[in-house]
Design a protein around this motif. Structure first.
Motif, short mmCIF file in Angstrom:
data_model
loop_
_atom_site.label_atom_id
_atom_site.label_comp_id
_atom_site.label_asym_id
_atom_site.label_seq_id
_atom_site.Cartn_x
_atom_site.Cartn_y
_atom_site.Cartn_z
N ARG A 117 0.86 -1.25 0.02
CA ARG A 117 0.10 -0.07 0.10
C ARG A 117 0.91 1.43 0.19
O ARG A 117 0.80 2.27 -0.81
CB ARG A 117 -0.86 0.01 1.18
CG ARG A 117 -2.24 -0.81 0.99
CD ARG A 117 -3.17 -0.76 2.27
NE ARG A 117 -3.72 -1.87 2.30
CZ ARG A 117 -3.45 -2.93 3.58
NH1 ARG A 117 -2.95 -2.44 4.58
NH2 ARG A 117 -4.34 -3.87 3.54
N LYS A 118 1.99 1.12 0.74
CA LYS A 118 2.73 2.18 1.01
C LYS A 118 3.31 2.67 -0.50
O LYS A 118 3.39 3.97 -0.91
CB LYS A 118 3.87 1.97 2.00
CG LYS A 118 4.83 3.30 2.17
CD LYS A 118 5.64 2.69 3.32
CE LYS A 118 6.75 3.99 3.75
NZ LYS A 118 8.21 3.65 4.01
N GLN A 120 2.40 1.83 -3.32
CA GLN A 120 1.41 2.32 -4.26
C GLN A 120 1.19 3.87 -4.14
O GLN A 120 1.20 4.55 -5.07
CB GLN A 120 0.20 1.52 -4.21
CG GLN A 120 0.35 0.08 -5.02
CD GLN A 120 -1.09 -0.55 -4.92
OE1 GLN A 120 -1.40 -0.77 -4.00
NE2 GLN A 120 -1.20 -1.40 -5.93
N SER A 121 0.86 4.09 -2.78
CA SER A 121 0.74 5.66 -2.57
C SER A 121 1.86 6.62 -2.86
O SER A 121 1.80 7.64 -3.51
CB SER A 121 0.11 5.92 -1.31
OG SER A 121 1.13 5.53 -0.28
N GLU A 122 3.05 6.10 -2.88
CA GLU A 122 4.32 6.93 -3.04
C GLU A 122 4.35 7.20 -4.54
O GLU A 122 4.82 8.31 -5.06
CB GLU A 122 5.61 6.40 -3.03
CG GLU A 122 6.01 6.46 -1.23
CD GLU A 122 6.93 5.66 -1.09
OE1 GLU A 122 7.82 4.92 -1.70
OE2 GLU A 122 7.53 5.69 0.26
N GLN A 123 3.69 6.27 -5.33
CA GLN A 123 3.76 6.45 -6.80
C GLN A 123 2.53 7.28 -7.45
O GLN A 123 2.65 7.47 -8.64
CB GLN A 123 3.93 5.04 -7.59
CG GLN A 123 5.18 4.35 -7.20
CD GLN A 123 5.50 3.55 -8.44
OE1 GLN A 123 4.81 3.26 -9.22
NE2 GLN A 123 6.41 2.73 -8.22
N GLN A 124 1.67 7.67 -6.48
CA GLN A 124 0.29 8.10 -6.98
C GLN A 124 0.59 9.33 -7.83
O GLN A 124 0.05 9.32 -9.05
CB GLN A 124 -0.71 8.29 -5.84
CG GLN A 124 -1.26 6.98 -5.35
CD GLN A 124 -2.00 6.52 -6.48
OE1 GLN A 124 -1.94 6.80 -7.69
NE2 GLN A 124 -2.83 5.25 -6.31
N PRO A 125 1.23 10.36 -7.05
CA PRO A 125 0.98 11.64 -8.12
C PRO A 125 1.94 11.65 -9.43
O PRO A 125 3.16 11.62 -9.15
CB PRO A 125 1.67 12.86 -7.15
CG PRO A 125 2.08 11.83 -6.17
CD PRO A 125 1.85 10.83 -5.96
N LYS A 126 1.41 11.29 -10.51
CA LYS A 126 2.08 11.09 -11.70
C LYS A 126 1.61 11.75 -12.96
O LYS A 126 0.60 11.63 -13.40
CB LYS A 126 2.23 9.70 -11.76
CG LYS A 126 3.52 9.07 -12.51
CD LYS A 126 3.33 7.55 -12.76
CE LYS A 126 4.91 7.33 -13.13
NZ LYS A 126 4.62 5.79 -14.00
#
Lengths: 126, 194, 294
Positions: A117-118, A120-126
């Protein structure tokens, strides 16, 4: 297309994979021409037969097709085909290894899922 | 069957330089010692030397190229014969300038000489330096024995006497030459390339 | 017009020693073959025999179905570029670089003079230099020029990279591939240096002590091997029933090289208790031929 070849997998498979990667990244769009067997062989200093084997693999999977007298082209819907193929292989190629490694580090399921989960959220702003 | 005459010509030209230098050397020596340089016998002797050396060099070092570049042994052997023939013709032409009559005996003995050279070269490939030395000694002996017997006036049978006369000698030379050539072929047939 | 160069039951004896033991090899048209073997394995002897530069004690050697021995036509299509001797019978080899080039031009039926000159310039070979005065590297390069420019349908190079450093080796393989792409001719390259070669050889023949121990597609051969490591008991369990070629033990760990079918290897790779990795051609070669050192 300047990735070096490694010794982990057969060269022709690496050629096929590299072409797939480039198609996914939009370096070669659908209906565009990809390098010929001889060009690929020259780029990587490998035997043209090996390059041909990799390309033919993609032709068999209908990711590339051959235009007689001109060369190899990216098929319609190739991107989708590649994604589907890789998704099917994802389990074997990534998930199993992930789980095995986690096990050897004694990472429990909940912790593992938290890590996912961590990431995935780190990769969110793209 | 291709015999690559251009190759032979090139090889010959390369080595003619040395042969020519030898010739000039002897002529100078001859002139310095006031020997009758343009005497037929003297010239024939020099030519004989060259005639022996060229085919032997052909077999010893010249073979490097044809045999390793796809020429068969049969072709190589025949090329060697062309080489010998070519040399013989040139030498004959030169000699004819100095002789009052066609020097048949001389030419025949030169034929034997070239064949000896060829055999010498062939032997060297098969038997190395030892073979060459033994063969040279044998040749020397053959000549020496004959000359010795003659000079001592030893009692000889009629047949032997007739062998020593002029008409017989050239025939013997040619026969000897042919035998030597045949022997060379026996060696060439199964030559190993380096 | 695809002609195969083939040897069956080839035996060669030097003096009292049998150097090639009933060798069967086949070189199909249009492929790049690697003939690999240790020093003294008999590579040069094998190549000499199949090009009729040496006679065989037993066996048949044919090109396009016809025997090669003293066969003018066949030999005109085969080029065997072997190591040039710096010593000839009576001492130094006084022939010069340009002599070899000239002789090749006069003797090889398909010789490409322009290409030859290009290569000579590219390698920086001095045309007037005597062969006996060339460095080992330059000597190798001359051999390479002769082989590539011969344009023979079957071109054989005997240890062409022996005197070359890694940069020159890579350059050679590039040249080889370039030429192959243009001409599609058959190349047979013998070598024992495998780093750069593996990706160039489509097929490979491994010669060990006068015997052909492997012959086939490079990729297919290499993919039959895996390196398995981990805890001793688990490794033993994982590779049970497979052919083990090499073993290394250290404390509780063990590493082996195994050879097996694709099925078995795929199963093996699913095994979470051991680490699996593939081998490259060089490691396969060592595994197959290096064992005798204990």
């Amino acid at each position: 297309m300047n990735a070096r070849l490694n010794e982990q997998t057969s060269i022709y498979l690496q050629i096929a994979q590299m072409l797939e990667n480039d198609i996914l990244r939009g370096i070669y769009l659908e209906e565009e021409q990809v390098p010929s067997t001889n060009e690929m062989a020259k780029m990587f200093s490998i035997n043209p037969a090996t390059a041909a084997k990799g390309i033919n693999l993609l032709v068999d999977e209908e990711i590339l097709y051959k235009k007689r007298g001109i060369g190899m082209f990216v098929s319609q819907g190739a991107v989708e085909k590649i994604r589907k193929k890789r998704k099917a292989a994802f389990y074997n190629n990534y998930i199993k290894a992930l789980v095995t490694e986690a096990k050897s580090l004694s990472i429990e399921q909940e912790e593992l899922l938290e890590m996912i989960r961590k990431a995935q959220s780190e990769q969110q702003p793209k | 069957m291709k015999l690559y005459p251009k190759f032979i010509a090139w090889w010959l030209a390369k080595h003619s330089v040395i042969a020519g230098a030898l010739l000039v050397f002897y002529l100078i020596i001859g002139a310095l010692t006031e020997y009758r340089v343009f005497d037929l016998g003297f010239i024939a002797m020099i030519f004989n030397l060259i005639m022996v050396l060229l085919p032997s060099t052909w077999a010893m070092t010249g073979r490097v190229f044809p045999l390793s570049m796809g020429v068969t042994r049969k072709q190589f052997f025949l090329m060697g014969q062309l080489l010998k023939l070519f040399c013989l013709i040139i030498v004959t032409v030169v000699l004819l300038q100095f002789a009052p009559y066609p020097p048949i005996a001389t030419i025949c003995s030169m034929f034997a000489a070239t064949c000896s050279g060829e055999l010498l070269g062939a032997l060297s490939t098969r038997f190395g330096k030892k073979g060459m030395i033994i063969f040279t000694i044998l040749c020397g002996c053959a000549g020496g024995v004959g000359g010795f017997m003659f000079s001592q006036g030893v009692e000889m049978t009629v047949t032997l006497m007739s062998l020593m006369t002029l008409p017989a000698l050239p025939v013997i030379s040619v026969l000897v030459g042919c035998c030597e050539t045949a022997a060379s072929w026996l060696i060439y047939r199964k030559m190993e390339v380096q | 017009m695809a002609k195969t160069l083939k040897a069956s039951g080839l035996v060669k004896v030097y003096g009292k020693k049998e150097v090639l033991h009933s060798v069967d090899v086949e070189f199909e048209s249009g492929c790049i073959y690697g003939l690999i073997g240790r020093n003294g394995a008999g590579k040069t002897t094998l190549l000499s025999c199949i090009t009729a530069q040496t006679w065989a004690n037993a066996g048949e050697i044919t090109y396009g179905g016809e025997p090669v021995w003293e066969n003018e036509k066949a030999l005109g299509e085969i080029c065997f570029a072997r190591e040039i001797s710096q010593i000839l019978f009576m001492g130094q080899n006084t022939y010069k670089v340009r002599d070899y080039l000239r002789a090749a031009k006069l003797l090889y039926p398909h010789w490409d003079e322009q290409y030859a000159q290009q290569l000579v310039d590219r390698f920086g070979l001095e045309r007037k230099k005597r062969v006996s005065a060339l460095s080992k590297g330059m000597l190798s390069m001359l051999t390479i020029v002769l082989a590539l420019a011969s344009n023979a349908p079957v071109t054989i190079l005997d240890e062409p990279v022996a005197g070359l450093d890694v940069v020159a080796r890579e350059d050679f393989y590039k040249l080889l591939l370039d030429n192959y792409a243009k001409t599609q001719r058959t190349f047979i390259v013998s070598t024992h240096i495998l780093d750069e070669a593996a990706s160039v050889f489509e097929k490979v023949i491994i010669l060990d002590d006068g015997n052909v121990i492997e012959q086939g597609n490079t990729d297919e051969l290499v993919s039959q091997f895996r390196y398995v490591s981990g805890k001793e008991e688990q490794v033993d369990e994982a590779v049970a029933g497979m052919k083990v070629l090499l073993e290394e033990k250290a404390g509780r760990s063990k590493a082996v090289v195994v050879r097996s079918s694709e099925q078995n290897l795929q199963q093996l790779e699913q095994n979470p208790d051991v680490d699996i990795s593939p081998l490259n051609l060089q490691k396969v070669f060592v595994a197959l031929t290096g064992q005798k050192e204990g």
